[in-house]
Design a protein around this motif. Structure first.
Motif, mmCIF file in Angstrom:
data_model
loop_
_atom_site.group_PDB
_atom_site.id
_atom_site.type_symbol
_atom_site.label_atom_id
_atom_site.label_comp_id
_atom_site.label_asym_id
_atom_site.label_seq_id
_atom_site.Cartn_x
_atom_site.Cartn_y
_atom_site.Cartn_z
ATOM 1 N N SER A 148 43.902 15.743 35.272
ATOM 2 C CA SER A 148 44.314 14.405 35.668
ATOM 3 C C SER A 148 43.527 13.917 36.884
ATOM 4 N N ASP A 149 43.452 12.595 37.011
ATOM 5 C CA ASP A 149 42.716 11.999 38.136
ATOM 6 C C ASP A 149 43.408 12.229 39.468
ATOM 7 N N ASP A 150 44.736 12.421 39.446
ATOM 8 C CA ASP A 150 45.436 12.617 40.716
ATOM 9 C C ASP A 150 45.424 14.079 41.164
ATOM 10 N N ILE A 151 44.733 14.934 40.440
ATOM 11 C CA ILE A 151 44.538 16.315 40.879
ATOM 12 C C ILE A 151 43.289 16.359 41.749
ATOM 13 N N GLY A 152 43.484 16.594 43.034
ATOM 14 C CA GLY A 152 42.337 16.642 43.931
ATOM 15 C C GLY A 152 41.487 17.878 43.696
ATOM 16 N N PHE A 153 42.120 19.010 43.537
ATOM 17 C CA PHE A 153 41.431 20.257 43.204
ATOM 18 C C PHE A 153 42.451 21.227 42.621
ATOM 19 N N PHE A 154 41.965 22.234 41.951
ATOM 20 C CA PHE A 154 42.847 23.288 41.466
ATOM 21 C C PHE A 154 42.182 24.641 41.697
ATOM 22 N N ILE A 155 43.013 25.667 41.768
ATOM 23 C CA ILE A 155 42.536 27.043 41.946
ATOM 24 C C ILE A 155 42.877 27.824 40.688
ATOM 25 N N ILE A 156 41.876 28.370 40.056
ATOM 26 C CA ILE A 156 42.101 29.240 38.912
ATOM 27 C C ILE A 156 42.081 30.683 39.396
ATOM 28 N N GLN A 157 43.119 31.440 39.036
ATOM 29 C CA GLN A 157 43.274 32.819 39.498
ATOM 30 C C GLN A 157 43.316 33.770 38.308
ATOM 31 N N VAL A 158 42.723 34.928 38.484
ATOM 32 C CA VAL A 158 42.774 35.990 37.481
ATOM 33 C C VAL A 158 43.196 37.271 38.196
ATOM 34 N N HIS A 159 44.279 37.878 37.731
ATOM 35 C CA HIS A 159 44.798 39.101 38.340
ATOM 36 C C HIS A 159 44.811 40.217 37.295
ATOM 37 N N SER A 160 44.223 41.336 37.637
ATOM 38 C CA SER A 160 44.274 42.530 36.795
ATOM 39 C C SER A 160 44.848 43.678 37.613
ATOM 40 N N PHE A 161 45.204 44.742 36.937
ATOM 41 C CA PHE A 161 45.893 45.831 37.623
ATOM 42 C C PHE A 161 44.917 46.798 38.289
ATOM 43 N N ILE A 162 44.014 47.374 37.535
ATOM 44 C CA ILE A 162 43.085 48.369 38.069
ATOM 45 C C ILE A 162 41.629 47.932 37.892
ATOM 46 N N GLU A 163 41.332 47.400 36.725
ATOM 47 C CA GLU A 163 39.935 47.106 36.388
ATOM 48 C C GLU A 163 39.429 45.872 37.109
ATOM 49 N N ASN A 164 38.253 45.988 37.728
ATOM 50 C CA ASN A 164 37.621 44.851 38.386
ATOM 51 C C ASN A 164 37.061 43.882 37.343
ATOM 52 N N LEU A 165 37.344 42.605 37.539
ATOM 53 C CA LEU A 165 36.810 41.548 36.682
ATOM 54 C C LEU A 165 35.966 40.608 37.518
ATOM 55 N N THR A 166 35.116 39.857 36.840
ATOM 56 C CA THR A 166 34.283 38.865 37.515
ATOM 57 C C THR A 166 34.604 37.490 36.956
ATOM 58 N N LEU A 167 34.952 36.563 37.824
ATOM 59 C CA LEU A 167 35.228 35.177 37.448
ATOM 60 C C LEU A 167 34.054 34.327 37.905
ATOM 61 N N SER A 168 33.496 33.530 36.998
ATOM 62 C CA SER A 168 32.265 32.796 37.304
ATOM 63 C C SER A 168 32.376 31.353 36.840
ATOM 64 N N TYR A 169 31.645 30.478 37.541
ATOM 65 C CA TYR A 169 31.523 29.091 37.113
ATOM 66 C C TYR A 169 30.595 28.958 35.915
ATOM 67 N N ASN A 170 29.671 29.898 35.743
ATOM 68 C CA ASN A 170 28.609 29.797 34.747
ATOM 69 C C ASN A 170 28.765 30.861 33.675
ATOM 70 N N SER A 171 28.072 30.647 32.567
ATOM 71 C CA SER A 171 28.134 31.580 31.443
ATOM 72 C C SER A 171 27.390 32.873 31.725
ATOM 73 N N CYS A 176 45.622 53.075 48.662
ATOM 74 C CA CYS A 176 45.023 54.282 48.097
ATOM 75 C C CYS A 176 44.355 53.909 46.777
ATOM 76 N N ASP A 177 43.732 54.904 46.149
ATOM 77 C CA ASP A 177 43.039 54.693 44.882
ATOM 78 C C ASP A 177 44.036 54.875 43.739
ATOM 79 N N LEU A 178 44.301 53.812 42.999
ATOM 80 C CA LEU A 178 45.261 53.886 41.902
ATOM 81 C C LEU A 178 44.774 54.779 40.764
ATOM 82 N N MET A 179 43.468 55.002 40.680
ATOM 83 C CA MET A 179 42.947 55.884 39.636
ATOM 84 C C MET A 179 43.270 57.346 39.927
ATOM 85 N N ASP A 180 43.629 57.643 41.159
ATOM 86 C CA ASP A 180 44.018 58.997 41.544
ATOM 87 C C ASP A 180 45.411 58.925 42.173
ATOM 88 N N TRP A 181 46.382 58.589 41.343
ATOM 89 C CA TRP A 181 47.719 58.270 41.829
ATOM 90 C C TRP A 181 48.406 59.464 42.479
#
Length: 639
Positions: free
Chosen positions: A113-136, A316-321
């Motif tokens: 919408s035009d009345d949205i000045g900005f928005f924040i897109i969030q991605v949450h994972s538990f252990i695995e690192n992800l990459t969020l990008s503007y580009n393909s 701590c490291d969740l991979m070594d609980w």
């Protein structure tokens, strides 16, 4: 008369069977395709239902207490998000769960919408690192990598595309929580004045941890009509603890959901003290290994607020609980076993076996202060510190036994016990401000009648958060952990107050030396037993002493937020903590009573060996001694 019909041939039976089978398979396939299409059209991701549709449905490993997450992320289409119903002054948060299996997933956001000045897109994972990008593809200054990540979009277009990339894949599929929060043009822009991170706009937080503290780094916000050089935007930090020693993925996502917006952060989180200078955006929190902690930031300007991307750390490291919930090294396992043994002895028969208690107190005193001394050298390894402290502590114990053997002055000999009890007492006072808060809440209703006027409302209570407290401002300030008060960030103020509390303990115990020694032994022994039990059952009472050691040895720990995860009511985890706390008091009282009963009819303190020898030498017969002498041996009055 009708003739009986001939029985069907085997060929006809086989044909009929195959026809029915094909019809059933076709119906099952049609129903399954309908379910998948409906899920893809409605959610473009995963749907949250009350249970599995059928036993053969592919179910992801997100098992909850009530719900089951059905893995429908096999849709060929990418994730579609429709922001048409979302407005800054109405519905501001879009949430959905997804399970990603592809290396790259495209997110299409439509109807901005035009009345949205900005928005924040969030991605949450538990252990695995992800990459969020503007580009393909992953380009410089246009992506962020981590488990709690987010980007800002403020281009003003009606559509936007984002891309999620998977790096190291720990599982075939990774469950995520996808969130979009919308804001107005005049709301503060989180991370808008970023000067050190890769992206121009950085609404996320950078989490790091050591054995002693968790570091949380964020970037200054910006707003319309205000330059970054003007420090006029108020920034508040919040945190919320998850259940102790709980690495359940559902608890993880539930905690994040409670800290997504300004309203939920203020409702569920606890505001920490403000800081200035470098530590305003580089906060330190005391690490409680194995206890999840959600961090949030709120920026406020002209009564308009916005929230940064929440972040979570377990210290701590969740991979070594296993290392998160058990002693870190073999040395700590031995120390834990030794603490239980010695704690039991001291708590119930410490005064009876006076010489053994003197050795143990000298031993512990030597370990404590030697560890403090060697910790100032940052080049010494932990194992070397422990070995050195134990060796020197042994000599401390031997020397203290010798002092008793030589001089036999009870008041001098029991001072180490009194000092250690005072240190534990002062550490508890600085740690347990949170418990005082609940005691204040019990009488909060009467403060307004008695004092009135200056009142405030603290954070409301939900799982993992604080209870509501209304009362005079000074009392609310005292209710926090004392070491989190601004006045105690100064080391001189802290250690002077700490020393004063130890002296107060000495003043109380010294006038009645025997009773004071029995109580101190019971108190120290009960704590040693319960803290080990609490450690293995899932609690943080051991940090009463650990935080004091950190304050004395860890650089910049004076600016760290110590606020402990201790509460008196709530879920099962808190019940265990309360039970351990009550058990410590019970052991101390029982040990004190049993030792007093055992001491009836006996001298306050046993005679020392040197005093007996001196008495024998003094009363040895001479040429003027009577021929008939008493068989009793006199003991000097000072023993």
């Amino acid at each position: 008369m009708r003739e009986p019909s001939a029985s069907p041939s085997p060929q006809r039976l086989l044909t009929s069977f195959l026809t029915d089978l094909l019809k059933n398979l076709s119906k099952v396939a049609e129903d399954w395709a309908t379910l998948r299409v409906r899920a893809c059209v409605d959610q473009r991701s995963a749907v949250r239902l009350s249970g599995p549709v059928c036993p053969k449905c592919p179910i992801s490993y997100l098992h909850t207490r009530v719900h089951t997450y059905l893995n429908l992320r096999h849709c060929d289409e990418d994730i579609e998000i429709d922001l048409l119903p979302y407005r800054p002054n109405n519905r501001t948060v879009y949430k959905q769960y997804a399970s990603l299996s592809e290396i790259k997933t495209e997110i299409h956001i439509n109807h901005i919408s035009d009345d949205i000045g900005f928005f924040i897109i969030q991605v949450h994972s538990f252990i695995e690192n992800l990459t969020l990008s503007y580009n393909s593809s992953i380009l410089l200054h246009s992506h962020v990598t981590g488990t709690n990540i987010g980007l800002i979009y403020n281009e003003g277009n009606s559509k936007a595309n984002f891309y999620i990339f998977r790096g190291v894949q720990y599982n075939k599929e990774v469950p995520i929580l996808l969130v979009v929060t919308v804001y107005d043009y005049l709301d503060p822009l989180p991370g808008g004045c970023n000067l050190s991170l890769d992206n121009k706009l950085a609404p996320y937080q950078i989490i790091s941890y050591t054995d002693d503290y968790i570091g949380v780094e964020s970037q200054p916000p910006s707003t319309f009509g205000l330059s970054c050089d003007e420090d006029k935007i108020e920034v508040d930090m919040y945190h919320m603890f998850l259940r102790e020693y709980d690495n359940n993925i559902q608890s993880y996502f539930d905690g994040i959901e409670k800290m997504l917006t300004v309203e939920t952060i203020q409702l569920n989180g606890k505001k920490v003290r403000p800081a200035e200078g470098y530590y305003k955006y580089h906060r330190l929190y005391s690490a409680y290994r194995g206890t999840g902690e959600v961090f949030a930031v709120i920026a406020t300007y002209n009564n308009r607020s916005s929230a940064y991307v929440s972040a979570v750390s377990y210290g701590c490291d969740l991979m070594d609980w296993d290392k998160c919930i058990a002693p870190v090294t073999d040395y700590w396992k031995y120390i834990s076993a030794l603490m239980v043994l010695l704690g039991t002895v001291i708590s119930f028969v410490g005064h009876k076996f006076f010489r053994l208690t003197l050795f143990i107190m000298g031993f512990v005193f030597g370990i404590f202060f030697t560890y403090l001394a060697v910790s100032y050298d940052g080049h010494i390894e932990l194992n070397e510190k422990i070995v050195t402290s134990v060796i020197i502590g042994f000599f401390y114990g031997v020397i203290w036994i010798f002092i008793w053997w030589k001089y036999g002055v009870p008041l001098l000999s029991v001072h180490l016990t009194f000092i250690l009890a005072g240190i534990l007492f002062a550490s508890t006072i600085f740690y347990a401000g949170l418990a005082l808060k609940h005691l204040l809440k019990a009488t909060a209703g009467s403060w307004e009648q008695w004092l009135g006027g200056n009142e405030r409302t603290d954070s409301l209570a939900r799982e993992g958060s604080e209870l509501e407290l209304v009362g005079p401002e000074p009392l609310v300030a005292i209710s926090r952990a004392l070491s989190d008060l601004v006045v105690f960030t100064n080391n001189v103020n802290f250690w002077l107050t700490f020393t004063s509390l130890v002296i107060v303990c000495l003043i109380i115990l010294v006038p009645s030396t025997m009773h004071g020694h029995i109580f101190a032994c019971s108190f120290l022994g009960a704590f040693a037993c319960v803290v080990v039990l609490n450690y293995y059952l899932g609690g943080n009472l051991q940090y009463i002493i650990i935080n004091t050691l950190r304050r004395a040895t860890v650089k910049d720990f004076n600016v760290a937020i110590v606020d402990p995860p201790f509460q008196l009511a709530g879920n099962r985890s808190r019940g265990r903590k309360m039970a351990c706390t009550l058990r410590c008091g019970y052991f101390a009282v029982v040990g004190y009573v049993l030792q007093l009963r055992d001491q009836r009819g006996k001298p306050p303190f046993p005679p020392n060996r040197s005093g007996i020898i001196l008495a024998n030498l003094t009363n040895s017969p001479s040429e003027r001694s009577p021929l008939l002498q008493s068989e009793s041996v006199s003991v000097p009055y000072n023993v």
